[in-house]
Design a protein around this motif. Structure first.
Motif, short mmCIF file in Angstrom:
data_model
loop_
_atom_site.label_atom_id
_atom_site.label_comp_id
_atom_site.label_asym_id
_atom_site.label_seq_id
_atom_site.Cartn_x
_atom_site.Cartn_y
_atom_site.Cartn_z
N LEU A 14 0.85 -1.19 0.00
CA LEU A 14 0.00 0.00 0.00
C LEU A 14 0.88 1.24 0.00
N ASP A 15 0.51 2.22 -0.85
CA ASP A 15 1.27 3.48 -0.84
C ASP A 15 0.71 4.41 0.23
N ARG A 16 1.19 5.64 0.25
CA ARG A 16 0.79 6.58 1.29
C ARG A 16 -0.71 6.89 1.26
N VAL A 21 -0.15 -1.04 -4.72
CA VAL A 21 0.95 -0.82 -5.65
C VAL A 21 1.63 -2.16 -5.90
N HIS A 22 1.91 -2.45 -7.16
CA HIS A 22 2.56 -3.70 -7.53
C HIS A 22 3.95 -3.40 -8.10
N ASN A 62 4.88 -12.96 2.55
CA ASN A 62 3.52 -13.28 2.13
C ASN A 62 2.98 -12.35 1.03
N ASN A 63 3.54 -11.16 0.92
CA ASN A 63 3.03 -10.23 -0.10
C ASN A 63 3.70 -10.41 -1.45
N ALA A 64 4.46 -11.51 -1.62
CA ALA A 64 5.13 -11.79 -2.90
C ALA A 64 4.26 -12.70 -3.76
#
Length: 305
Positions: A14-16, A21-22, A62-64
């Motif tokens: 997550l961005d600001r 975002v990937h 886990n976010n991969a």
């Protein structure tokens, strides 16, 4: 032993503004390692070397998200299979000494990795090979020097009986003698029928033992060359980046490479090296080259001859 095809790794975050975002850090990567072989994977920091190792072992966060195929001994490395053979058939010699458990004596940690045979005898044999006194087995990790800790990590992997070893920057902190001994041990493992992937930024050290050199740049392999190709002025090399790396060594021309490696979220549209390449054309900027076989090696460049 190991076959990697079209491997890509993307991280979600997550961005600001809390938007998804990937970021793709490894893309369309091809690689193979055979039994009786040492393949050195070289590249600058941020090129994806350690991520590649973690993808093979199945220890990415886990976010991969991973796409493409990784095969070990002809069978796909699914997450379940990775869990079953990790540390048994595939062993990691990690970059960081933080992989050692701070609460367990180092001798016990080495002995726990033994799958067949007498754990104590094999641990003592490994300690003797790396010039570690037997009493060091009773020490905790905080009592070790950096070089000693790396010897423990190497010992832990080599007593496991694994057939594929992934050594992630195993030589920093070792003196010249210990580094030579470690690299020679890798050579012995390969000669015994194992496969070795040596991940390093030290091309000169890699060339003392490796059979082939895979060059990573901005998350992909741009060239795979034979060790004998790294000679004289690098005219046997195929990719402009590999040639520039060779010429940048202190023992060669010591010429810096202009520019910097692009960040994963700012990759160029075409060839990843095009912005720094003096031979780049409009075609290089528009299309990303696929790997192709050239002069007993592989290269990802439109104009390599």
């Amino acid at each position: 032993m190991l076959e990697i095809s079209k491997l890509s790794i993307r991280f979600n975050r997550l961005d600001r503004r809390l938007r998804q975002v990937h970021t793709e850090t490894i893309h369309n990567l091809h690689l193979s390692v055979a039994a009786y072989e040492i393949l050195a994977v070289v590249g600058s920091s941020g090129s994806g070397k350690s991520l590649l190792a973690h993808a093979i072992l199945g220890i990415l966060p886990n976010n991969a998200q991973v796409s493409g195929t990784i095969q070990f001994k002809g069978e796909e490395l699914t997450p379940d299979r990775q869990r079953r053979i990790r540390g048994k058939e595939i062993a990691l010699i990690p970059q960081s000494v933080q992989y050692l458990d701070p609460l367990i004596r180092v001798g016990e940690q080495v002995e726990q990795s033994v799958r067949q045979g007498d754990p104590v005898a094999l641990r003592r044999k490994a300690f003797n090979k790396y010039n570690l006194a037997d009493y060091v087995a009773k020490w905790f990790p905080f009592q070790l020097s950096g070089g000693m800790a790396r010897k423990i990590l190497v010992s832990t992997a080599t007593v496991s009986g694994a057939r594929l070893f992934i050594a992630d920057e195993p030589t920093p902190g070792l003196d010249t003698f210990a580094m030579t001994e470690t690299l020679n041990r890798f050579r012995q493992l390969a000669e015994d029928g194992c496969a070795m992937m040596l991940i390093t930024h030290d091309i000169e050290a890699a060339l003392t033992v490796a059979d082939r050199i895979a060059v990573l740049y901005a998350g992909t392999v741009v060239e795979i060359a034979q060790r004998s190709d790294f000679t004289e002025n690098g005219e046997r090399l195929r990719h402009p980046y590999t040639k520039a790396l060779w010429k940048a060594l202190p023992g060669q021309q010591f010429v810096a490479i202009p520019g910097s490696q692009p960040l994963p979220d700012a990759l160029p549209k075409g060839c990843v090296f095009a912005p720094r390449c003096s031979s780049a054309t409009i075609e290089c900027e528009e299309s990303s080259p696929e790997p192709r076989t050239l002069r007993n090696g592989e290269v990802r460049c439109l104009h390599a001859t």
